[in-house]
Design an enzyme around this catalytic site. Sequence first.
Site, short mmCIF file in Angstrom:
data_model
loop_
_atom_site.label_atom_id
_atom_site.label_comp_id
_atom_site.label_asym_id
_atom_site.label_seq_id
_atom_site.Cartn_x
_atom_site.Cartn_y
_atom_site.Cartn_z
CB THR A 191 -0.86 0.16 1.17
OG1 THR A 191 -0.03 0.21 2.25
CG2 THR A 191 -1.89 -1.11 1.26
CD GLU A 335 -5.25 -2.39 2.12
OE1 GLU A 335 -5.69 -1.87 0.87
OE2 GLU A 335 -4.75 -1.85 2.86
CE LYS A 448 -14.32 12.39 11.91
NZ LYS A 448 -13.13 12.67 11.30
CD1 TRP A 453 -19.14 13.07 10.91
CD2 TRP A 453 -19.36 11.38 9.86
NE1 TRP A 453 -18.46 12.09 11.75
CE2 TRP A 453 -18.83 11.01 11.01
CE3 TRP A 453 -19.66 10.34 8.81
CZ2 TRP A 453 -18.47 9.67 11.20
CZ3 TRP A 453 -19.35 9.11 9.13
CH2 TRP A 453 -18.78 8.78 10.49
#
Length: 555
Positions: A191, A335, A448, A453
């Site tokens: 990654t 992944e 936030k 949100w």
Amino acid sequence: MLSTMQDVPLLISRILAHGSTIHGTSQVTTWTGDGEPHRRSYAEIGARAAQLAHALREDLEVSGDERVATLMWNNAEHVEAYFAIPSMGAVLHTLNLRLPPEQIVWIVDHAADRVVLVNGSLIPLLAPLLPHLKSLEHVVVSGAGDRSALTDAAARAQVRVHEYEDLIAGKPTSYDWPELDERAAAAMCYTSGTTGDPKGVVYSHRSIYLHSMQVNMAQSMGLTDGDTSLVVVPQFHVNAWGLPHATFMTGVNMLMPDRFLQPVPLAEMIESERPTHAAAVPTIWQGLLAELLAKPRDVSALTQVTIGGSACPPSLMEAFDALGMRVCHAWGMTETSPLGTIARPPAHAVGTDEEFAYRLTQGRFPAGVEARLTGPGGERLPWDGESAGELEVRGPWIAGAYYNGTDAEPLRPVDKFSEDGWLKTGDVGTISPDGFLTLTDRAKDVIKSGGEWISSVELENALMSHPDVAEAAVVAVPDEKWGERPLATVVLKEGSTADFDTLRDFLAGEGRIAKWQLPERWTVIESVPKTSVGKFDKKVLRRQYAEGALDITRI
Ligand code: AMP
């Protein structure tokens, strides 16, 4: 009761054998930039993969599950490496050539790569690293490029340099591929390590085989042997989204851009080689779009474009649709091999007003990928298209751990894997009752504000639909009253005169964005910083803001 079925392991050598015989006349075409692309049939690729395996085993003494790295563009030799290395039982380690040099050194060391296959054009990148690559013994060079820098550096680092063509010349064109355990490691990919050290994901033969079948399903990419796929997504970025394996299963031809990833050569290869499909991240397509609008070309053959890696802005989808290049949006991660969802609208929506909205989602989960949403308190959230939580997934081509050295226990960080083994994706979104995922943000990018949100992606998409905006990235910045508020960083199109009030009014217009979510901090930037795989690098923007390097206007 036992089944009565044959137990034939799902191996990459079987994909190679199939592709190089049944689809032996299909081709890998590699762009050379000098007007004459290079063409190689799947039969030739099969023969040369066998020769490469012989050379690696007999001359370089690669044995067992040793790692063989590639530092290569997308081209025919890289496809040969894709098949030869895992088929002989070794592990293909694709190196991301856009990573900072110190990360490449860290990754080669961590994977203990003994051999690296490199393109001649990438010698300037590899040569200075050689003294630091302790595990490396052999460098194998293919394609054009000045070798001199490598020869000197290799002599000092006691690394042997080989020419790819010399190494494979005269070797047998078939190989008695070993009957491996399908669960054995076949390939690995790290990654990009935006937080902490890069993490190694190790794919098995079985996971790659099953993932390839999924890529080929009609409701997925659904390509057949009449197609040619322009594989722009790098072979070092999650196995080029599985395309080289999937195409060998079906005989789809591959068009490989090598190092010619700029808008002009991409437009030229689309016009002259007439691919029917293409795959890449949005940034590549934004560049191509500007080029096609400035200088129209015949792109009529290209009717399917898979876009993933970052959210596809609606404006990009509309513009591509208008040019006849129909976009199919997909989501995935290193992944997840990577294909996790793909946005083919359900039959009942095709031709209706709902169709476009379905296509804008990240897509539907295929058989093989199970999904669930977890709320901030760890609670399971319903698939109602409204409840937003962190996406967790599980399935036969989803990682269950990270590589931690050959003899060490694999790593299972608690922020990446749940106690019951699901992958925590770090992506926040909703799932509709019919299984379509809509991502609203990365968990770390969501803003936030006062306990609510705000989706940075929603603001970016709305901004990018304004005709004067070329690109826009929105990041959370600290705010005394609200905790966090959005900062809009905007790249304006050439000659544009739009000011921030105009853009803010545009966001507020037609109910695009709720009033309380509108940014008060704005800045114009020259371009959005990008990661090594072409995604918006928001941590750079956050840092620039914190250091006071951005010229902020408050409105
Ligand atoms: P990588 O492992 O570098 O491919 O990055 C995976 C991440 O890219 C995911 O976790 C998402 O945050 C992001 N990503 C991939 N595809 C999409 C998409 N279609 N829309 C939004 N984000 C995406």
